[in-house]
Design a protein around this motif. Structure first.
Motif, PDB file in Angstrom:
ATOM      1  N   LEU A 275       6.834  11.892   0.301  1.00 27.52           N
ATOM      2  CA  LEU A 275       6.503  12.464  -1.002  1.00 27.52           C
ATOM      3  C   LEU A 275       6.508  13.994  -0.945  1.00 27.52           C
ATOM      4  CD1 LEU A 275       5.447  11.422  -3.872  1.00 27.52           C
ATOM      5  CD2 LEU A 275       3.218  12.164  -3.034  1.00 27.52           C
ATOM      6  N   LEU A 276       5.917  14.555   0.103  1.00 30.65           N
ATOM      7  CA  LEU A 276       5.870  16.008   0.246  1.00 30.65           C
ATOM      8  C   LEU A 276       7.264  16.591   0.456  1.00 30.65           C
ATOM      9  CD1 LEU A 276       2.700  16.334   2.501  1.00 30.65           C
ATOM     10  CD2 LEU A 276       2.909  17.009   0.100  1.00 30.65           C
ATOM     11  N   THR A 277       8.136  15.851   1.140  1.00 26.99           N
ATOM     12  CA  THR A 277       9.514  16.305   1.340  1.00 26.99           C
ATOM     13  C   THR A 277      10.256  16.338   0.005  1.00 26.99           C
ATOM     14  OG1 THR A 277       9.506  15.286   3.547  1.00 26.99           O
ATOM     15  CG2 THR A 277      11.627  15.971   2.680  1.00 26.99           C
ATOM     16  N   VAL A 278       9.991  15.340  -0.842  1.00 27.98           N
ATOM     17  CA  VAL A 278      10.579  15.330  -2.188  1.00 27.98           C
ATOM     18  C   VAL A 278      10.117  16.562  -2.971  1.00 27.98           C
ATOM     19  CG1 VAL A 278      10.590  14.136  -4.420  1.00 27.98           C
ATOM     20  CG2 VAL A 278      10.857  12.829  -2.301  1.00 27.98           C
ATOM     21  N   GLU A 279       8.833  16.886  -2.879  1.00 27.37           N
ATOM     22  CA  GLU A 279       8.313  18.075  -3.570  1.00 27.37           C
ATOM     23  C   GLU A 279       8.969  19.348  -3.043  1.00 27.37           C
ATOM     24  OE1 GLU A 279       4.241  18.775  -4.167  1.00 27.37           O
ATOM     25  OE2 GLU A 279       3.779  16.744  -4.850  1.00 27.37           O
ATOM     26  N   LEU A 280       9.131  19.421  -1.722  1.00 26.74           N
ATOM     27  CA  LEU A 280       9.739  20.599  -1.109  1.00 26.74           C
ATOM     28  C   LEU A 280      11.174  20.785  -1.578  1.00 26.74           C
ATOM     29  CD1 LEU A 280       9.327  22.894   0.966  1.00 26.74           C
ATOM     30  CD2 LEU A 280      10.223  21.341   2.711  1.00 26.74           C
ATOM     31  N   LEU A 281      11.944  19.693  -1.568  1.00 30.16           N
ATOM     32  CA  LEU A 281      13.344  19.767  -2.005  1.00 30.16           C
ATOM     33  C   LEU A 281      13.451  19.983  -3.510  1.00 30.16           C
ATOM     34  CD1 LEU A 281      15.329  17.029  -0.021  1.00 30.16           C
ATOM     35  CD2 LEU A 281      15.424  19.486   0.248  1.00 30.16           C
TER      36      LEU A 281
ATOM     37  N   ILE B 157      12.332   0.586   5.200  1.00 31.11           N
ATOM     38  CA  ILE B 157      11.245   1.110   6.020  1.00 31.11           C
ATOM     39  C   ILE B 157      10.552  -0.096   6.631  1.00 31.11           C
ATOM     40  CG2 ILE B 157       9.102   2.431   6.048  1.00 31.11           C
ATOM     41  CD1 ILE B 157      11.197   2.944   3.059  1.00 31.11           C
ATOM     42  N   THR B 158      10.524  -0.186   7.948  1.00 32.59           N
ATOM     43  CA  THR B 158      10.058  -1.409   8.586  1.00 32.59           C
ATOM     44  C   THR B 158       9.422  -1.161   9.938  1.00 32.59           C
ATOM     45  OG1 THR B 158      10.766  -3.626   9.322  1.00 32.59           O
ATOM     46  CG2 THR B 158      12.322  -1.802   9.644  1.00 32.59           C
TER      47      THR B 158
ATOM     48  N   TYR C 256       0.817  -1.218   0.000  1.00 30.65           N
ATOM     49  CA  TYR C 256       0.000   0.000   0.000  1.00 30.65           C
ATOM     50  C   TYR C 256       0.852   1.270   0.000  1.00 30.65           C
ATOM     51  CZ  TYR C 256      -3.327  -3.645   1.165  1.00 30.65           C
ATOM     52  OH  TYR C 256      -4.054  -4.802   1.155  1.00 30.65           O
ATOM     53  N   PRO C 257       1.758   1.463   0.961  1.00 33.37           N
ATOM     54  CA  PRO C 257       2.618   2.654   0.877  1.00 33.37           C
ATOM     55  C   PRO C 257       3.580   2.588  -0.298  1.00 33.37           C
ATOM     56  CG  PRO C 257       3.321   1.246   2.698  1.00 33.37           C
ATOM     57  CD  PRO C 257       2.014   0.709   2.205  1.00 33.37           C
ATOM     58  N   GLY C 258       4.030   1.374  -0.670  1.00 33.14           N
ATOM     59  CA  GLY C 258       4.950   1.227  -1.793  1.00 33.14           C
ATOM     60  C   GLY C 258       4.299   1.650  -3.100  1.00 33.14           C
ATOM     61  N   HIS C 259       3.086   1.194  -3.342  1.00 30.68           N
ATOM     62  CA  HIS C 259       2.376   1.530  -4.572  1.00 30.68           C
ATOM     63  C   HIS C 259       2.016   3.010  -4.603  1.00 30.68           C
ATOM     64  CE1 HIS C 259      -1.097   1.751  -7.370  1.00 30.68           C
ATOM     65  NE2 HIS C 259      -0.377   0.881  -8.057  1.00 30.68           N
ATOM     66  N   PHE C 260       1.683   3.577  -3.457  1.00 30.27           N
ATOM     67  CA  PHE C 260       1.387   5.006  -3.356  1.00 30.27           C
ATOM     68  C   PHE C 260       2.574   5.835  -3.852  1.00 30.27           C
ATOM     69  CE2 PHE C 260       1.690   8.945  -0.884  1.00 30.27           C
ATOM     70  CZ  PHE C 260       0.457   9.524  -1.137  1.00 30.27           C
ATOM     71  N   LEU C 261       3.773   5.505  -3.371  1.00 35.93           N
ATOM     72  CA  LEU C 261       4.970   6.233  -3.800  1.00 35.93           C
ATOM     73  C   LEU C 261       5.290   5.970  -5.272  1.00 35.93           C
ATOM     74  CD1 LEU C 261       7.410   5.959  -0.760  1.00 35.93           C
ATOM     75  CD2 LEU C 261       6.367   8.031  -1.676  1.00 35.93           C
TER      76      LEU C 261
ATOM     77  N   VAL D 244      -0.029   4.822   9.950  1.00 26.44           N
ATOM     78  CA  VAL D 244       1.329   5.347  10.110  1.00 26.44           C
ATOM     79  C   VAL D 244       2.170   5.155   8.845  1.00 26.44           C
ATOM     80  CG1 VAL D 244       3.440   5.272  11.480  1.00 26.44           C
ATOM     81  CG2 VAL D 244       1.228   5.041  12.610  1.00 26.44           C
ATOM     82  N   PRO D 245       2.251   3.944   8.269  1.00 25.38           N
ATOM     83  CA  PRO D 245       3.038   3.800   7.029  1.00 25.38           C
ATOM     84  C   PRO D 245       2.530   4.676   5.882  1.00 25.38           C
ATOM     85  CG  PRO D 245       2.628   1.655   8.011  1.00 25.38           C
ATOM     86  CD  PRO D 245       1.784   2.626   8.760  1.00 25.38           C
ATOM     87  N   MET D 246       1.204   4.803   5.751  1.00 21.09           N
ATOM     88  CA  MET D 246       0.664   5.631   4.674  1.00 21.09           C
ATOM     89  C   MET D 246       0.960   7.108   4.917  1.00 21.09           C
ATOM     90  SD  MET D 246      -0.470   3.655   2.369  1.00 21.09           S
ATOM     91  CE  MET D 246      -1.224   4.902   1.328  1.00 21.09           C
ATOM     92  N   THR D 247       0.872   7.541   6.169  1.00 23.22           N
ATOM     93  CA  THR D 247       1.199   8.927   6.496  1.00 23.22           C
ATOM     94  C   THR D 247       2.672   9.200   6.226  1.00 23.22           C
ATOM     95  OG1 THR D 247      -0.523   9.052   8.185  1.00 23.22           O
ATOM     96  CG2 THR D 247       1.264  10.660   8.339  1.00 23.22           C
ATOM     97  N   PHE D 248       3.523   8.240   6.580  1.00 20.65           N
ATOM     98  CA  PHE D 248       4.957   8.401   6.310  1.00 20.65           C
ATOM     99  C   PHE D 248       5.224   8.508   4.810  1.00 20.65           C
ATOM    100  CE2 PHE D 248       8.868   6.346   4.927  1.00 20.65           C
ATOM    101  CZ  PHE D 248       9.792   7.255   5.435  1.00 20.65           C
ATOM    102  N   ALA D 249       4.579   7.643   4.009  1.00 21.24           N
ATOM    103  CA  ALA D 249       4.781   7.676   2.561  1.00 21.24           C
ATOM    104  C   ALA D 249       4.400   9.040   2.003  1.00 21.24           C
ATOM    105  CB  ALA D 249       3.967   6.575   1.891  1.00 21.24           C
ATOM    106  N   ASN D 250       3.296   9.593   2.474  1.00 23.42           N
ATOM    107  CA  ASN D 250       2.873  10.906   2.011  1.00 23.42           C
ATOM    108  C   ASN D 250       3.837  11.996   2.480  1.00 23.42           C
ATOM    109  OD1 ASN D 250       0.865  12.605   0.665  1.00 23.42           O
ATOM    110  ND2 ASN D 250       0.383  13.375   2.696  1.00 23.42           N
TER     111      ASN D 250
END
Length: 273
Positions: free
Chosen positions: A242-248, A202-203, A134-139, A233-239
């Motif tokens: 992603l937002l950190t990537v956008e910021l950078l 990520i574990t 789920y978090p993997g596919h999201f990213l 928690v894993p889905m929130t982390f994935a998001n």
């Protein structure tokens, strides 16, 4: 375990074999189940670094959370919850607590370093079988929006070797490990390490054999062992990643997002239009 006494080895064997029982046992019940005295149990958990029995049980719950099968998880959940109203309140409160704990495990440096590795990689491979899908596919779906060369591997088990074979030195492997075993993960990560590929793990459980194959380890717990199936928690982390990537990524990322939306409109690619 080489430094354990015979009693400590028996206790460890029980905890690792029956974590779904040990995580909820009283001290007296654990003593009876393992035919061990109270002082021996206290010595055991202190040797592992825990200050008290309650602290030890929290450690067992956190480490072995995904060893709880669906039936036991359901039984544990509905032992205390009898109505939809209770379910609603419990689900929200448990996830709020789990998300708050994440702040203690993840630093701003962790996010920045991980996002920088993503942006700098020539290719990004994501290995996330089982619940980690789920978090993997999201990213996987969203990193492509920035024109990043991203690959989700492992869905075709027969051709896993072919999917990860191209990994090289300047690539990145993201591993989401939420699985009650580590053998296949070890194989994938060892191939990546031998190829010189950077590995981020990520574990929700710290397996030493996987840690040794990682360049960076991020502890992202699934939630509460006493509540079934939460992936908040894993889905929130994935998001968050992603937002950190956008910021950078700054203006470069904004340009790609704008170009994507223009093409979506121009070629009528919006699914619901």
């Amino acid at each position: 375990m080489s430094g354990f006494t015979r009693s400590e080895a028996v206790l460890m064997e029980f905890v690792t074999s029956f974590p779904h029982q040990a995580a909820f046992m009283s001290l007296k019940d654990l003593c009876q189940a393992t035919h061990t005295s109270k002082p021996k149990v206290i010595e055991f958990y202190k040797k592992l670094g825990y200050t008290g029995y309650k602290n030890f049980l929290e450690g067992v719950k956190g480490f072995y959370e995904h060893h709880i099968d669906s039936y036991r998880a359901s039984t544990i959940t509905f032992k205390k919850i009898k109505s939809i109203d209770e379910l609603l309140q419990a689900a929200i409160q448990i996830d709020i607590k789990a998300l708050s704990r994440m702040a203690g495990y993840i630093s701003t440096d962790d996010l920045l370093q991980s996002a920088r590795l993503i942006l700098d990689a020539e290719r990004i491979y994501i290995f996330s079988p089982g619940t980690g899908y789920y978090p993997g596919h999201f990213l996987y779906e969203r990193l492509k929006r920035y024109r990043l060369d991203t690959h989700l591997v492992g869905n075709d088990a027969q051709h896993l070797a072919e999917e990860i074979y191209p990994m090289e030195k300047n690539d990145l492997l993201l591993v989401f490990h939420y699985f009650p075993e580590s053998k296949i993960f070890e194989g994938v990560m060892r191939l990546a390490k031998d190829a010189g590929t950077t590995v981020i793990l990520i574990t929700g459980s710290i397996y030493l054999n996987l840690v040794s194959l990682s360049n960076k380890v991020l502890f992202i717990n699934r939630g509460d062992i006493e509540f079934k199936n939460s992936m908040a928690v894993p889905m929130t982390f994935a998001n968050l990643l992603l937002l950190t990537v956008e910021l950078l990524g700054g203006e470069d990322v904004k340009k790609e997002l704008k170009d994507l939306e223009e093409k979506r409109d121009r070629y009528a690619l919006a699914y619901f239009s």
